[in-house]
Scaffold this active site. Sequence first.
Site, PDB file in Angstrom:
ATOM      1  N   ASN A  27     -11.270  -7.053   3.675  1.00 54.83           N
ATOM      2  CA  ASN A  27     -10.131  -6.616   4.219  1.00 54.83           C
ATOM      3  C   ASN A  27      -8.917  -7.386   4.005  1.00 54.83           C
ATOM      4  OD1 ASN A  27     -11.475  -4.493   5.553  1.00 54.83           O
ATOM      5  ND2 ASN A  27     -11.837  -5.674   7.472  1.00 54.83           N
TER       6      ASN A  27
ATOM      7  N   CYS B 156      -8.196 -23.631  10.779  1.00 55.01           N
ATOM      8  CA  CYS B 156      -8.825 -22.399  10.018  1.00 55.01           C
ATOM      9  C   CYS B 156     -10.259 -22.730   9.935  1.00 55.01           C
ATOM     10  CB  CYS B 156      -8.241 -22.226   8.684  1.00 55.01           C
ATOM     11  SG  CYS B 156      -9.314 -21.119   7.762  1.00 55.01           S
TER      12      CYS B 156
ATOM     13  N   GLN C  41     -16.422  -9.827   3.340  1.00 55.08           N
ATOM     14  CA  GLN C  41     -17.530  -9.560   4.081  1.00 55.08           C
ATOM     15  C   GLN C  41     -18.629  -9.068   3.398  1.00 55.08           C
ATOM     16  OE1 GLN C  41     -16.696  -9.080   8.368  1.00 55.08           O
ATOM     17  NE2 GLN C  41     -14.522  -8.521   7.536  1.00 55.08           N
TER      18      GLN C  41
ATOM     19  N   HIS D 186      -6.526 -22.536   1.073  1.00 53.11           N
ATOM     20  CA  HIS D 186      -6.276 -21.374   2.372  1.00 53.11           C
ATOM     21  C   HIS D 186      -5.201 -20.574   1.916  1.00 53.11           C
ATOM     22  CE1 HIS D 186      -5.815 -20.602   6.620  1.00 53.11           C
ATOM     23  NE2 HIS D 186      -4.259 -20.536   6.364  1.00 53.11           N
TER      24      HIS D 186
ATOM     25  N   HIS E 280     -10.926 -14.124   1.982  1.00 54.48           N
ATOM     26  CA  HIS E 280     -12.436 -14.001   2.289  1.00 54.48           C
ATOM     27  C   HIS E 280     -12.802 -12.419   2.328  1.00 54.48           C
ATOM     28  CE1 HIS E 280     -11.138 -13.408   6.330  1.00 54.48           C
ATOM     29  NE2 HIS E 280     -12.188 -12.958   6.649  1.00 54.48           N
TER      30      HIS E 280
ATOM     31  N   HIS F  18      -7.118 -17.118   5.554  1.00 55.80           N
ATOM     32  CA  HIS F  18      -8.014 -17.611   4.410  1.00 55.80           C
ATOM     33  C   HIS F  18      -8.618 -16.671   3.655  1.00 55.80           C
ATOM     34  CE1 HIS F  18      -9.790 -21.613   3.056  1.00 55.80           C
ATOM     35  NE2 HIS F  18     -10.220 -20.496   2.304  1.00 55.80           N
TER      36      HIS F  18
HETATM   37 ZN   LIG Z   1      -8.176 -21.932   5.623  1.00 57.90          ZN
END
Ligand SMILES: [Zn+2]
Length: 384
Positions: free
Chosen positions: A201, A97, A216, A161, A214, A212
């Site tokens: 998203n 990752c 943007q 993660h 996250h 993972h």
């Molecule tokens: Zn990760």
Amino acid sequence: VSSSVQPRTVAAPGAGGRHAPAGVRRPVPPLRTRLSDGREILYFDDAPGADRSARDERGLQPVTTSSELRHDPFTDEWVVIADHRQTRTFLPSASQCPLCPTRDGLRSEVPASSYDVVVFENRFPSLAGTAPAPLPASDAGALVSAAGTGRCEVVVFTDDHDAVLARLPPQRVRTLVDAWAHRSTELARQPGVEQVFVFENRGADIGVTLQHPHGQVYAYPFVPPRARQLANAARAHRARTGGCLVCDRLALELAADERVVLRGRAWSAVVPFAARWPFEVHVVPHRHVRSLPDLDDAERDELAVLWTDVLRRLDGVFDIEMPYIASWQQAPVREADGHLFGQVLSLRRAPDKLKHLAGSESAAGAWVGDVRPETAARALRAAG
Ligand SMILES: [Zn+2]
Ligand SMILES: [Zn+2]
């Protein structure tokens, strides 16, 4: 039959937190450095004092991007053509990752061995570089294009993660809100940027290429169509009534009560009257503020609780991890007026069914809703 489930109230975390004396918390300034290919990386920490001096040892060559903006005269909209993104990393295994901390056997995008919230420039951006000049004027009689300038950043919510944003503690989500505000301020100052768009998203059904947790941030060199529509509607409403469209609409929804999911002191979450998506929630600050940086301390603290509450309710509707798109509508950079709100939407209309944007939506642009907004609001209230 009226629902017996009442909108819940939410309380901001008490002022007794370790970092919140008297309810005031000054955001920890981010620590910034660069990755080996020159991209910027910023660490936003829950508390000051972390060591963020780890260097990126990968020796990456800078990626050349070739984004192009093309003007569509039929809609007066800009389209970003970014074909270099076809080669980007697609659903790597957890052991590879790129958003996990760097450790033995993994040199990731984040050189640190642990972190809280981290923001860095996307290695495969849709938009990159600065453009001091405004975009060329649209001309229906010519083929109008421009360089795809702007900036695309990745915002990682946690170094875990397997975590999900919906279940992160309020203190971490508060750090994330501060990071969103920081990036909104800084990117709005970049030459040529017209709109800063913060979004997440979630889920393979949305097309997420990294598991993972996250989000943007896109800094666009134009005002995207939806923001432009909102700004035009707000301006027309202001001219007609003297009031703010979002303020007036919120008052209407709170009075009607039917579509209210959550009522806080500084925020409310409502399903819009004309919702398009099976599940769609607007998260609206009660105060007339135009952007994330304008939120005060109490508003940020309450948002840190309410935002994840909305996301957990979404997961609770069918007791599955819902695919969703969560985003912030901020006033465009050059728009003095405007009223910030968050939008969370899911295309899942049943445990085993997705809403597809087919003929009417994709080709005619006319939405057909599959779930009554009042039914969706009742389900979200009950899922708390
Ligand atoms: Zn990760
Ligand atoms: Zn307003």
